[in-house]
Structures are given as structure tokens and as C-alpha cells.
Design a protein around this motif. Sequence first.
Motif, PDB file in Angstrom:
ATOM      1  N   LEU A   1       0.831  -1.197   0.000  1.00 49.18           N
ATOM      2  CA  LEU A   1       0.000   0.000   0.000  1.00 49.18           C
ATOM      3  C   LEU A   1       0.865   1.246   0.000  1.00 49.18           C
TER       4      LEU A   1
ATOM      5  N   LYS B   1       1.822   2.355  -3.270  1.00 45.75           N
ATOM      6  CA  LYS B   1       0.746   2.727  -4.178  1.00 45.75           C
ATOM      7  C   LYS B   1       0.159   4.099  -3.892  1.00 45.75           C
ATOM      8  N   VAL B   2       0.059   4.471  -2.625  1.00 52.15           N
ATOM      9  CA  VAL B   2      -0.669   5.701  -2.319  1.00 52.15           C
ATOM     10  C   VAL B   2       0.281   6.890  -2.202  1.00 52.15           C
ATOM     11  N   ARG B   3      -0.283   8.084  -2.357  1.00 55.65           N
ATOM     12  CA  ARG B   3       0.492   9.316  -2.164  1.00 55.65           C
ATOM     13  C   ARG B   3      -0.129  10.085  -1.017  1.00 55.65           C
TER      14      ARG B   3
ATOM     15  N   LYS C   1       7.650   5.605   1.362  1.00 52.72           N
ATOM     16  CA  LYS C   1       8.320   5.997   2.607  1.00 52.72           C
ATOM     17  C   LYS C   1       7.298   6.329   3.702  1.00 52.72           C
TER      18      LYS C   1
ATOM     19  N   PRO D   1       5.150   5.808   6.828  1.00 52.79           N
ATOM     20  CA  PRO D   1       5.164   4.886   7.957  1.00 52.79           C
ATOM     21  C   PRO D   1       3.799   4.222   8.151  1.00 52.79           C
TER      22      PRO D   1
ATOM     23  N   TYR E   1      -6.239   3.901   6.007  1.00 51.55           N
ATOM     24  CA  TYR E   1      -6.623   2.714   5.243  1.00 51.55           C
ATOM     25  C   TYR E   1      -6.831   1.460   6.067  1.00 51.55           C
TER      26      TYR E   1
END
Lengths: 439, 113
Positions: free
Chosen positions: A39, A42-44, A52, A54, A62
Motif C-alpha cells: 500500500l 501505491k498511495v500518495r 516511505k 510509515p 486505510y
Amino acid sequence: MALQIRSEIKELSTVERQLAIVVPGDQVAKELDRAYRELSQKVRIKGFRPGKIPRYVLEQYYKADTEQQVLERVVNASFREAIKAHNVAPIANPQIQAPSGLIAGMDFAYQAKVEVKPVIDLKAWKGLKLKKTTYTVGDGDADRELVRLREGQAKIAPVEGRDVVQQGDLVETNWSGAVDGENVKGLSGVAYVIEVGGANFPYKEADQALVGKKLGEDFSVDVKLPDDFRVEAHRGKTATFKMRPVGIKSKTLPALDDEFAKDISEKAETFAQLKELIIEDLKKVAEVKTKNEVRDAAITALIEGNAFEVPPALVDRQAEQIAVDRLQRLPQQQAEMVWNAQGQRLKEDARPMATRQVRVSLILEALVAAEQLVATEADIEEYMEKMAAEMNTPLKTVKSVFAKDDRLKELQFQLASQKALDKVIAEAAYDESTKALSA
Amino acid sequence: MNKHTYGVIVRPLVTEKSSALKAEANKVAFEVKKSANKIDVKNAVEGLFDVKVTDVTTMVVRGKHKRVGTSFGRKSNWKKAIVTLKEGTDLDVFGVQGAPGGNEGGEAPAEQG
């Protein structure tokens, strides 16, 4: 992913198994870690470069989604492992009872109920006692068929120069029936053609009352409604029919001669030939009927002789298939409407038939295995050739249809089952009798 | 809690850098009111969260130069405070309204790819 799991199996019935599956806590934690790692790529999230982020930040956003996904993944994978470990072949989706959440580091335990094919102990299939009725075709059958064909070729023309109804006329009639002074819905007609003395109008009294009446003459007649009349309240009651003949036509039947024979069939030159052709056709019909009845009897005997528990899921699926097949004849849109409105009822209606089909197919499958029957290349070839001839398509097209997916395997299975049934029929003992086709 | 507590802390900063500071040295970063001094920040943090503050460093972050079309502009300067918490105490930045930095409203940002 391969999970290290602990599982136990319990036999609920001959067709149901209960699996108790435990996924150890460390495996759960590992799967959760992996999910968050993926995950994170994939996510910003603002303030962090991709990959990167945490875990505590990801969890804020999520947690519910991720845990749901991991839960599904863990259940799927562990279920697969479990059925592999216990050598279970489920025939339908399992019913899974699982707790709703995952906790990292805690054992995850759940129960799954699966349906399996029953083991069938073939008790009765050799020397089954079956009734066999051989249908015979006589001259009478051909004559009856000829009468039907002759009716079909009859010429209908208006009668001129006469306005009084006679026996045998086709009379266009306006009519309506009332019980106790109230009109009955559907019991009426406008310019309805009644064959006087014929079979097409079920109310004999009214039919005969037409004789001797003039065109345009109003009259009424009392009619006793039949005991199976569709409106229950009116059954057996006396209805008053108001009638008025509005047109008279006559029916001329063609002569039964060579001309008639040529009109009916391209293959017949003379009337005698036509009769022969008809007898030949009827013989074929009789043969098929005999065969079908023996087949049905064999299936019934197989089902009665080899009792076992039927997996409900298979019956359910089959019932749905039958219901859907029945709807196939309707246009798509209409079919959808009918399905939404009464799909459940259709399925229920199809259930007895589905049960029978599932039973016989399981029995035949067991028989195929027990007798090691196989569909040979030649069998398949023969079947395809027959099909090509029937559908009037080249053999190549038929072959290409079967080349797709598992079609060929299905066909092999189907032909092998057919062979098994043929074997049952061949080795049965028959209580034979004959009967006329028309009887 | 004195009357200055509200409004001193604008928002917590949750970034890669602040996360690293938190993990290494138990330090938490906030954006604070420009006029607040280190003592205000200490009081505010201790008042809002149930923690002990051992040290506060502040800095003024210069606003970035921005261009919109042909016109040039500048974002306002703002004050950042890095608060060192006493060992053994902890602070959940997500417990604060408007957290974390940049993503308004607490809605989950869209997933990409």
C-alpha cells in the motif's frame, strides 16, 4: 502465497464437510505487513515520498480497507491449503463463518462448510427390471393422420345464395355468455368461426342451436358450463348465450388422390406412396417413443435402486440452469423482467427435475468410473458428424466449437455417460408389451 | 490551561522528516502562531495533550515564491516548533483536528496506480 495453517475436518453428512481452520498469529502479522508495504508504494500522502510512508500514518487512512483485503486473502489462501491438505474437492462455493476482523499477531480461526460429491455405492444397475412398451403403427393411425392433413388443406369459401345455417357450415358468430345475468369475461367472441357439429366450439347446445337460424337473427340459448370451466365459481352452472350468426362459409375437403399426395409431400407421386411415407414417419415416432420410455424407466430404476444424499448446491445450480434455459426462448428484455418477477418460483418449479438430473448424472458418473467407460476418438467423431449433419454446418465449424475451453472434456464425459446408460439399458430385463401408437 | 492555549498551535506536521524525528528522538513538529514564543508552545502542548515537554526549538520558515500566470507572489512566512517530549510520554498527532499536514478534512487521499 503458501500459508502454514492448522485445520481439522468433520463429516457433517455424506455430502457436507466442515473445516475448522486456524491461521497462526505470525502468519496473520506477516500478511498484514506485506499489505501495508504494498500500500505504501501505491498511495500518495502529502509530506511523504511514495514507499516511505510509515505504517501508523497508513493505518489512519486505510486500516479498515486493508484489513478487509488481507482477511479475504488469508481466508482464500488458507481455505485452498486446507482443502488440499484434506483432499476435499468442493463442488460449490464454501459457506464461511469468520470473525469480522484481523488482529496482528493473534491466531485467526474460522469455519468453512463445503459440499462434496457423494460417494456412490452402485447397488442396482445390472439386470434392472424395466417395463418396455413397443408401440405399433396400424392403418388406423395413418388414416387419422390423413384426416388431419386433409383438414389442413381444406378450402373455405363464403356460401352464396343461402342465409340459413345448416349442419357442417362454418358460421361466423357474435356471441357472449352470461351467468345469472352477468357477463363472464372471456366467454364471448366477435365473428367467431363455429363449425356446426364440429369440435372447435366446446359448447354443444349453442353449436346445435345455430342450425336453422337466419343470418342476423338474434337468439339466446342456455348452456351448461363444463365441470372443469376455468372460473371455479361458474363450474357446472347454466349460462345464457346470446348469439347472432353474421356469416356462413363452407369447407370443402380435397379428394384423397394422387394430386393431394403431391401437394402434401415432394417425395410422394401417388396416394399409396403418401400413405406409405406417413406410416414410415409414424413408425419412427413410435420407435423414438418406445426408446424414450425405456430410457426414462431406466433412469427412474437407477434412481430408485441407488439411494444417496444429493448435494443441495448441485441441485440448486441445475434448477437455475433449467429455469434460465426456459427463459432463453423469450426476448432478452422480457426474459429479464420475468426472471426478476418470478425467478425464484421458476427455480422451485424446476427443482424436482433438477434433482432427477443431478441424481442420474452422479450415478452415471460413478458407473463410468466403475466400468471404466471412455468415449473414444471414433465416438466423438461420430457425434460431431451427426451434429454437423443435423445443423447443416461443416464438420470443421462443429469441431472448432468444441475446441474451446473444456467443451471437449464435457463432451467426452457426456458421451461416456451416454454409454453407461446404454449399458444399463442393454443389460436390463424387460417386461415387454405392445400397444398401438394412437391408443 | 491558560487563555493562550487555543490558537497557539495551528496544526501538527506529519511528514517523513517529522516521523523520523519522532522515532529517533521523541520529537514532535507543529506549525504554530507566528507570535508564539517557546514558552507559549510548551504551555500549549502540555495543556492540550497529557505530556511533559523538555525542550522546544522554533524557527521561522520563509514563504515560497509562487507565480500564477504572469503575476508573482509570495507565501507567508510561518513558524515551526519542534517539541521534545519527556522520555516515556507519547503524543498522538492524529488526535488533533486538521491533522495531518496538508490533507484537509481527514479524508483519505486517492490511491495511485
